[in-house]
Write a protein that holds these residues in place. Sequence first.
Motif, PDB file in Angstrom:
ATOM      1  N   ARG A  15       0.825  -1.278  -0.074  1.00 15.78           N
ATOM      2  CA  ARG A  15      -0.041   0.146   0.014  1.00 15.78           C
ATOM      3  C   ARG A  15       0.777   1.104   0.061  1.00 15.78           C
ATOM      4  O   ARG A  15       1.767   1.270   0.895  1.00 15.78           O
ATOM      5  N   PHE A  16       0.516   2.244  -0.715  1.00 13.83           N
ATOM      6  CA  PHE A  16       1.043   3.728  -0.664  1.00 13.83           C
ATOM      7  C   PHE A  16       0.454   4.192   0.422  1.00 13.83           C
ATOM      8  O   PHE A  16      -0.640   4.155   0.598  1.00 13.83           O
ATOM      9  N   GLU A 376      -8.178   0.439 -12.101  1.00 14.02           N
ATOM     10  CA  GLU A 376      -8.387   1.494 -10.961  1.00 14.02           C
ATOM     11  C   GLU A 376      -8.391   2.693 -11.781  1.00 14.02           C
ATOM     12  O   GLU A 376      -7.362   2.794 -12.672  1.00 14.02           O
ATOM     13  N   TRP A 377      -8.934   4.039 -11.404  1.00 14.51           N
ATOM     14  CA  TRP A 377      -8.868   5.017 -12.105  1.00 14.51           C
ATOM     15  C   TRP A 377      -7.477   5.951 -11.369  1.00 14.51           C
ATOM     16  O   TRP A 377      -7.305   5.787 -10.333  1.00 14.51           O
ATOM     17  N   ASP A 378      -6.701   6.571 -12.196  1.00 10.91           N
ATOM     18  CA  ASP A 378      -5.770   7.613 -11.897  1.00 10.91           C
ATOM     19  C   ASP A 378      -6.579   8.700 -10.879  1.00 10.91           C
ATOM     20  O   ASP A 378      -7.622   9.209 -11.232  1.00 10.91           O
ATOM     21  N   PRO A 379      -6.057   8.771  -9.613  1.00 10.71           N
ATOM     22  CA  PRO A 379      -7.020   9.786  -8.529  1.00 10.71           C
ATOM     23  C   PRO A 379      -6.777  11.225  -8.957  1.00 10.71           C
ATOM     24  O   PRO A 379      -7.370  12.017  -8.346  1.00 10.71           O
ATOM     25  N   CYS A 380      -5.764  11.473 -10.240  1.00 11.69           N
ATOM     26  CA  CYS A 380      -5.895  13.081 -10.471  1.00 11.69           C
ATOM     27  C   CYS A 380      -6.108  13.123 -12.035  1.00 11.69           C
ATOM     28  O   CYS A 380      -6.069  14.571 -12.112  1.00 11.69           O
ATOM     29  N   GLY A 418      -2.453  -0.835  -7.826  1.00 13.13           N
ATOM     30  CA  GLY A 418      -2.794   0.228  -6.712  1.00 13.13           C
ATOM     31  C   GLY A 418      -2.261   1.438  -7.168  1.00 13.13           C
ATOM     32  O   GLY A 418      -0.770   1.516  -7.290  1.00 13.13           O
ATOM     33  N   TRP A 419      -2.818   2.884  -7.247  1.00 11.33           N
ATOM     34  CA  TRP A 419      -2.171   3.897  -7.667  1.00 11.33           C
ATOM     35  C   TRP A 419      -1.542   4.497  -6.531  1.00 11.33           C
ATOM     36  O   TRP A 419      -2.442   4.513  -5.444  1.00 11.33           O
TER      37      TRP A 419
END
Length: 445
Positions: A15-16, A376-380, A418-419
């Motif tokens: 996890r980041f 998963e989508w890029d959070p930015c 995971g991003w």
Amino acid sequence: MNFSELFKQSNQLCRFSPDGTHVASCSSYRLVVRDVATLQITHLYTCLDAIQYLEWSPDSLYILCGMYQRGLVQVWSLEQPDWTCKIDEGSAGLIAVRWSPDSRHIMTTADFYLRITVWSLINKSVSYIKYPKEASPGYDFTRDGKYLALAERRDCKDYVSIFSCDAWQLCKHFPVETTDLAGILWSPNGRVLCVWDSLLNYSVQLYSMDGRCLTKYSAYQFALGVKTVSWSFTSQFLAIGSYDQKVRLLNNITWKAIGNFTHTPSVETSRDLVVYREVQKRLPAMSTDSMAYSNNVFRTESKYEVAEGTVKFSLVKPDPDKPNPSVGVGLVIFSHDSRYMATRNDNMPTVLWIWKIPTLKLAVALVQSLPIKQFEWDPCQQRLALCTGNNKVYMWSPAGCITVNVPSDSLFNVVALGWNPTGKSLTLLGKDQFCVCYLTDTSID
């Protein structure tokens, strides 16, 4: 893209940190914390048993490790490496653990959902919450961390309790009109609580903070109902994935369905709909290891081709003799700006559907050679990454699609990803290894 070397991990626990500066991974009973920029080990901790769960505190200063078989939780501090904390549930057992939003309280769930215990790291106090119901999720915090909503089961009826996280005091308690509550979820703005029933009864209900029922929604009856629920990050839309292979989109003004997204066995390409199909070519393994050749290990090269005309998708027929049939929309995720919605229909596991919310139409379909494991989508930004259990990572943006082989001297298949919250890197996880992928460009050309 740049890829790091491979590191050991177990149980896909990597996890980041929420601030994006560290990455934590578990290898059996060891917890390893690395700097994201250099991947040098900054902290190394040893737990009492094999780690089965890992979670960063929201402020990125603590890490908890759950050891469910022993009923133990150990907490480690990045600022004070010598500081330790151990939580022992004893004979009550442990099936789940989670941080509270303030990063100073930990919530543990006992076996058979007998109780939820709130442990304070500030004054070592302990609080108990009775009557939790087995649901997924069974409780949820508002994004600002001020309130907790908990699903309860009392006298064969479903209830919801709202707690203030300041003193863990009950603020509101009210019944909900479900036969067997399956999950609850706050909207991102914390104003609306979504409650849905079990798959045997299609029923979605929305409640305000004070317990008023804002609306009830049911698309049909006498068939398997809701499979997944997802809020858009702007709280404007609520997506409901169902077993009838459709996603209904409710708006936050009238709470009526404004979109009905059907996952059909085939689509017709057009100017507004692009279908990318993965094409693979198998080549002999490059390794000189004779063992690789004796085991018939091959490497593959793949690329995306734009399909034209009518495109048919492969279907997987569910086994009626097994529980939890692989049918219906089981995964719905909005992009960070809520302009796109990605879905996966479980009986079409090789197809990723990307819908454009402003037009309420299908914009892109990605047809993979293997079933999609995770996306998963890029959070930015408007960028999506996915994996299919092979040695590749796939990415899509409005500019197009790419497929990239993960360089490795050994066989490394990506089964999860995971991003980083910063959007600049992502972890690629295999069966017992992981690597970090650094994105050198902000867009896909």
